[in-house]
Design a protein around this motif. Structure first.
Motif, short mmCIF file in Angstrom:
data_model
loop_
_atom_site.label_atom_id
_atom_site.label_comp_id
_atom_site.label_asym_id
_atom_site.label_seq_id
_atom_site.Cartn_x
_atom_site.Cartn_y
_atom_site.Cartn_z
N VAL A 8 -1.15 -4.15 1.12
CA VAL A 8 -0.43 -2.92 0.81
C VAL A 8 -0.32 -2.05 2.07
CG1 VAL A 8 -0.54 -0.75 -0.48
CG2 VAL A 8 -1.00 -2.92 -1.64
N SER A 9 -1.43 -1.82 2.76
CA SER A 9 -1.42 -0.98 3.97
C SER A 9 -0.55 -1.60 5.06
CB SER A 9 -2.85 -0.80 4.49
OG SER A 9 -3.64 -0.06 3.59
N HIS A 12 3.11 -0.91 4.33
CA HIS A 12 3.45 0.48 4.65
C HIS A 12 3.64 0.66 6.16
CE1 HIS A 12 1.15 1.83 0.78
NE2 HIS A 12 2.30 1.26 0.51
N GLY A 34 3.76 4.92 1.52
CA GLY A 34 2.34 4.95 1.90
C GLY A 34 1.76 6.34 1.74
N ALA A 37 1.31 7.00 -1.94
CA ALA A 37 0.20 6.23 -2.50
C ALA A 37 -1.14 6.88 -2.16
CB ALA A 37 0.24 4.80 -1.96
N GLU A 69 0.91 2.45 -8.42
CA GLU A 69 0.22 1.16 -8.26
C GLU A 69 -0.45 1.06 -6.90
OE1 GLU A 69 2.56 -2.05 -11.07
OE2 GLU A 69 3.06 -1.95 -8.93
N HIS A 70 0.28 1.37 -5.85
CA HIS A 70 -0.29 1.27 -4.51
C HIS A 70 -1.45 2.24 -4.33
CE1 HIS A 70 3.22 -0.97 -2.31
NE2 HIS A 70 2.95 -1.48 -3.50
N TRP A 73 -4.55 0.72 -5.90
CA TRP A 73 -5.17 -0.34 -5.09
C TRP A 73 -5.81 0.21 -3.81
CZ3 TRP A 73 -0.20 -3.47 -6.29
CH2 TRP A 73 -0.37 -4.13 -7.52
N SER A 199 5.93 -7.40 -6.89
CA SER A 199 4.86 -7.17 -5.92
C SER A 199 5.03 -8.07 -4.71
CB SER A 199 3.50 -7.43 -6.59
OG SER A 199 2.45 -7.24 -5.68
N THR A 202 7.95 -6.53 -2.66
CA THR A 202 7.60 -5.28 -1.98
C THR A 202 6.67 -5.53 -0.80
OG1 THR A 202 7.89 -3.96 -3.99
CG2 THR A 202 6.48 -3.04 -2.28
N LEU A 203 5.67 -6.37 -1.00
CA LEU A 203 4.69 -6.60 0.06
C LEU A 203 5.26 -7.39 1.23
CD1 LEU A 203 1.54 -7.30 -2.13
CD2 LEU A 203 2.14 -5.20 -0.91
#
Length: 474
Positions: A8-9, A12, A34, A37, A69-70, A73, A199, A202-203
């Motif tokens: 996730v990071s 972003h 980011g 989130a 969601e982000h 996590w 997911s 997006t990732l």
């Protein structure tokens, strides 16, 4: 091993200036996503949530879903996505079962969730002060995937960071290359199969475009206006979409379907409209899709036996079938996408094999075929009948818009085959027509002895046909 929070990071950071979410109020970049989130994570911590605590998402498809969601996590919390289709009592029951710290939902739903702490996504986006990411491990719990509860109480499957990353990695390997410039359209609920596929997009740097309501005609307008390249769907929505479509937009590169079986007639209709962009993923709440993949090339095969399968296992997954002489066996799976066990329930067996409850077989080329659910098998007069076999025959009739076959009690045979049929607009269909079609294709004991015509079939929150309520009709 990479954790989900790290993925996730990284998204972003690496795609900072690219669109992450397209909404009616504008575009949010990955850098903006980011920041949102981290505001969500800080706000949840301010509400008392600690790493490992469960956060229920009872939201329809909307731009704020990805930020929430982000944030879950990044904060080390556990995503419990249920959507808005379940009744408020069912949502409250799930929240109580997993001892959720908070339910994130719209204000109108919050008013009906007595006894639950609630907040809106807008309040989370306003933030709650400074945020520091906790340390992570691949073994951390990141999601509870609740079964649809079509029979019995829903159960939460425990999904670790390693399992979610394995799911995303398998999707990346199965689908066309994904990156900035891709747009994934969310018309199926983001809380279930569509969100899992989303997911992976997006990732990898794709933009998400959520639609709160599904309407076939306006969906195609949205696809064309936004250059949509991917759509994750369940078969019921896929069939409604293709039957309402003009020629498919040239931008589409992947239409990914799963979450429920597809009837051969519906699959043929979809390919006739969409071309070679179909991908079928097989998986369960307890074993994340894709366990097997029927690729776009497989869909183009002239062999109907191959296109009737759910594809071949992905590289990281083993599939076996527990054979029963003279019958299809129960499908078992093993691999990194399998749950670690149920919340407040049984652990995954020590040998790693999970019994899916699905029945089927592996053909000589390694393709997996599903023939039904063990719990739905009809035993009539000592003979086994798989509902899907009868449903596929009836679905071939032009006059049939939808059909569900199930077993109902019978004094003479123990169980008998029953069918609930929805007739296509503009057509007429009689019980005699149905019996004639079955007599041409099926053994006598497989023919429906009881038939009900209905305006529509009930669906579960995940878009599957809900057969349990139909039993009361007989």
């Amino acid at each position: 091993m990479t954790t989900l929070a790290e993925l996730v990071s990284t998204a972003h950071r690496d795609f900072a200036d690219h669109p992450a979410v397209l909404g009616e109020h504008g575009v949010t970049t990955f850098a903006g996503l980011g920041a949102q989130a981290r505001s969500v994570a800080a706000a949840l911590a301010g509400l008392g949530a600690r790493p490992g605590d469960r956060v229920v998402l009872a939201l329809d498809n909307r731009p704020e879903v990805l930020a929430v969601e982000h944030g879950i996590w990044l904060g080390g919390f556990v995503r419990v996505a249920v959507g808005t289709r379940p009744h408020a009592r069912e949502i409250a029951g799930i929240a109580a079962d997993c001892a959720a710290t908070v339910v994130v939902c719209a204000a109108e739903l919050a008013a009906r969730l007595d006894g639950q702490r609630t907040c809106t996504p807008e309040s989370l986006l306003r933030g709650g002060g400074a945020f520091r990411e906790p340390p992570r491990s691949p073994d951390d719990l990141v999601a509870l995937m609740y079964t649809s509860g079509s029979s019995g109480q829903p159960k939460g499957a425990r999904v670790t960071s390693a399992a979610w990353v394995a799911m995303v990695t398998a999707m990346w390997a199965a689908l066309p290359p994904i990156g900035p410039g891709d747009v994934v359209l969310h018309v199926a609920p983001m809380s279930h199969f569509g969100g899992s596929v989303g997911s992976a997009y997006t990732l990898a740097g794709a933009a998400a475009l959520p639609l709160p309501r599904f309407d076939p005609e306006s969906t195609w307008d949205t696809v064309r206006a936004n250059g949509v390249t991917a759509i994750p769907l369940v078969p019921t929505i896929l069939d409604r979409l293709v039957t309402a479509s003009a020629p498919a937009p040239a931008s589409l590169r992947a239409v990914v379907y799963g979450g429920a079986p597809i009837q051969p007639a519906a699959q043929r209709r979809a390919r006739a409209v969409l071309g070679d962009v179909l991908y079928q993923f097989y998986g369960l709440s307890e074993a994340l899709a894709p366990l097997t993949v029927l690729s776009a090339a497989d869909h183009a095969s002239p062999d109907p036996h191959r296109t009737a399968s759910v594809g071949r296992p992905v590289d990281s997954v083993e599939v076996s079938v527990v054979d029963t002489p003279g019958e299809d066996g129960e499908i078992r799976v093993r691999g990194p996408q399998i749950m670690s066990g149920y919340w407040n329930g049984a652990e995954t067996p020590a040998d790693g094999w999970f019994a899916t409850g699905d029945l089927g077989f592996l053909d000589e080329d390694g393709y997996l075929h599903l023939t039904g659910r063990r719990s739905e098998l009809i035993v009539t007069g000592g003979f086994n009948v798989h509902p899907a076999e009868v449903e596929n025959v009836l679905a071939e009739l032009d006059a049939v818009a939808a059909v569900a076959v199930l077993g109902v009690p019978d004094e003479r045979w123990g169980e008998t085959v029953a069918a609930v049929v929805v007739v296509e607009d503009g057509y007429e269909l009689s019980e005699m027509d149905i019996q004639r079609a079955c007599a041409e294709r099926l053994a006598g004991y497989k023919k429906p002895r009881r038939i009900v015509f209905a305006d529509r079939l009930p669906l579960t929150s995940t878009g599957k046909i809900a057969k349990q309520p139909l039993r009361s009709w007989f």
